[in-house]
Design a protein around this motif. Structure first.
Motif, short mmCIF file in Angstrom:
data_model
loop_
_atom_site.label_atom_id
_atom_site.label_comp_id
_atom_site.label_asym_id
_atom_site.label_seq_id
_atom_site.Cartn_x
_atom_site.Cartn_y
_atom_site.Cartn_z
N GLY A 171 44.08 -57.37 -8.20
CA GLY A 171 42.86 -56.92 -8.86
C GLY A 171 41.75 -56.50 -7.94
O GLY A 171 40.98 -55.60 -8.26
N SER A 172 41.61 -57.14 -6.79
CA SER A 172 40.53 -56.84 -5.85
C SER A 172 40.92 -57.42 -4.49
O SER A 172 41.85 -58.23 -4.40
CB SER A 172 39.20 -57.43 -6.33
N PRO A 173 40.22 -57.02 -3.42
CA PRO A 173 40.57 -57.56 -2.10
C PRO A 173 40.50 -59.08 -2.00
O PRO A 173 41.21 -59.69 -1.19
CB PRO A 173 39.53 -56.90 -1.18
N ASP A 174 39.64 -59.71 -2.82
CA ASP A 174 39.53 -61.17 -2.81
C ASP A 174 40.02 -61.76 -4.13
O ASP A 174 39.62 -62.85 -4.52
CB ASP A 174 38.11 -61.62 -2.52
N GLY A 175 40.90 -61.02 -4.84
CA GLY A 175 41.43 -61.50 -6.11
C GLY A 175 42.45 -62.61 -5.93
O GLY A 175 42.63 -63.16 -4.83
N ALA A 176 43.12 -62.94 -7.00
CA ALA A 176 44.10 -64.02 -6.98
C ALA A 176 45.18 -63.74 -5.95
O ALA A 176 45.68 -62.62 -5.82
CB ALA A 176 44.72 -64.18 -8.36
N LEU A 177 45.55 -64.77 -5.20
CA LEU A 177 46.59 -64.64 -4.18
C LEU A 177 47.96 -64.56 -4.84
O LEU A 177 48.34 -65.43 -5.63
CB LEU A 177 46.54 -65.84 -3.23
N PHE A 178 48.71 -63.50 -4.52
CA PHE A 178 50.06 -63.35 -5.05
C PHE A 178 51.11 -63.72 -4.00
O PHE A 178 52.08 -64.42 -4.31
CB PHE A 178 50.30 -61.91 -5.52
N ALA A 179 50.94 -63.27 -2.76
CA ALA A 179 51.93 -63.54 -1.72
C ALA A 179 51.24 -63.43 -0.36
O ALA A 179 50.18 -62.82 -0.23
CB ALA A 179 53.10 -62.56 -1.80
N GLU A 180 51.87 -64.03 0.64
CA GLU A 180 51.37 -63.92 2.00
C GLU A 180 52.52 -64.06 2.97
O GLU A 180 53.59 -64.58 2.63
CB GLU A 180 50.30 -64.98 2.28
N GLY A 181 52.31 -63.56 4.18
CA GLY A 181 53.38 -63.64 5.17
C GLY A 181 53.08 -62.79 6.39
O GLY A 181 51.91 -62.46 6.67
N GLY A 182 54.14 -62.42 7.09
CA GLY A 182 54.01 -61.61 8.28
C GLY A 182 53.88 -60.14 7.97
O GLY A 182 53.54 -59.76 6.86
N ASN A 183 54.16 -59.31 8.98
CA ASN A 183 53.88 -57.88 8.82
C ASN A 183 54.82 -57.15 7.86
O ASN A 183 54.56 -56.02 7.48
CB ASN A 183 53.91 -57.19 10.19
N SER A 184 55.91 -57.79 7.45
CA SER A 184 56.78 -57.16 6.45
C SER A 184 57.37 -58.23 5.55
O SER A 184 57.53 -59.39 5.95
CB SER A 184 57.90 -56.35 7.12
N GLY A 185 57.70 -57.84 4.33
CA GLY A 185 58.29 -58.80 3.40
C GLY A 185 58.32 -58.24 2.00
O GLY A 185 57.94 -57.09 1.75
N SER A 186 58.77 -59.07 1.07
CA SER A 186 58.82 -58.67 -0.34
C SER A 186 58.64 -59.91 -1.19
O SER A 186 58.91 -61.03 -0.76
CB SER A 186 60.13 -57.97 -0.68
N ALA A 187 58.18 -59.71 -2.43
CA ALA A 187 57.99 -60.80 -3.38
C ALA A 187 58.06 -60.23 -4.78
O ALA A 187 57.58 -59.13 -5.05
CB ALA A 187 56.65 -61.50 -3.15
N THR A 188 58.66 -60.99 -5.69
CA THR A 188 58.83 -60.56 -7.07
C THR A 188 57.80 -61.25 -7.96
O THR A 188 57.62 -62.46 -7.88
CB THR A 188 60.25 -60.85 -7.58
N THR A 189 57.15 -60.48 -8.80
CA THR A 189 56.15 -61.04 -9.71
C THR A 189 56.85 -61.75 -10.86
O THR A 189 58.04 -61.59 -11.09
CB THR A 189 55.26 -59.94 -10.30
#
Length: 225
Positions: A171-189
């Protein structure tokens, strides 16, 4: 476009925790025309084609929904360029390895034998190739086939410069955190993605703040009924 109703009583900061409501406003179009992925990831192709002395190419899937037309054509390069495909009111087609950076596609109204012309262009989109060193944030599928059943799910994939720590915010740069990690990756909502939802790829290396200055890429995910 997404709007946020923020509680700023007593100088409260502009953060997700102080968001009272969100609103997504979509502009009505006479035709829906999209490419997924766009930009087209091509970092695996660049080195190989460079050795062969060829330009980098990529492939994507085009999807359309043109409720005002009974028949459509998709042309490459211009409204009267080479025909990629012809079909009905809604559909999708894979381009094959023909996509160069900045290649336009034209969705033409071919109802009742209409000629291919600028006047009969329902929508135009430009497809880009993702450069190897540029940050990217993509979703697959995008658009999400919801079939009118509400929110959907997709898989986000990101690539950032080496050594970068990232977060995916909603939603925004400081919105709810969805995923985090290194310089590459993937995550499913989960099944909570709504039409027009925005995702932000944020550089948080060495504690960088969640601001637009540290946004590496922005992705908008659509739903298609």
């Amino acid at each position: 476009m997404m709007f946020f109703l923020q509680d700023v009583s007593d100088g409260k900061p502009l953060t997700a925790s102080n968001t009272l409501a969100k609103l997504v406003v979509n502009v009505g179009l006479k035709a829906y025309f999209s490419a997924s992925p766009n930009p087209v990831p091509n970092w695996l192709l660049v080195g190989r084609l460079f050795l062969l002395g060829r330009s980098a190419l990529g492939a994507t899937t085009l999807q359309w929904n043109a409720p005002t037309a009974t028949a459509v054509e998709i042309h490459v390069g211009s409204s009267s360029g080479p025909l990629l495909t012809a079909g009905g009111t809604a559909g999708s087609v894979q381009t094959g390895q023909i996509v160069t950076d900045g290649l336009p596609f034209y969705l033409q109204d071919a109802s009742n034998g209409n000629p291919t012309s600028a006047e009969n262009t329902l929508a135009m989109l430009v497809v880009h190739l993702q450069q190897p060193s540029a940050p990217s944030l993509t979703a697959n599928p995008n658009p999400i086939q919801s079939f009118g059943f509400g929110p959907g799910t997709t898989t986000l994939e990101w690539n950032a410069p080496p050594g970068t720590a990232v977060q995916i915010r909603v939603g925004s740069p400081d919105g709810a955190l969805f995923a985090e990690g290194g310089n590459s990756g993937s995550a499913t909502t989960g099944a909570w993605v709504t039409d027009g939802m925005l995702f932000y790829l944020q550089d948080v290396t060495d504690g960088k703040p969640l601001t637009t200055a540290n946004t590496l890429a922005v992705l908008i995910v659509r739903l298609s009924n």
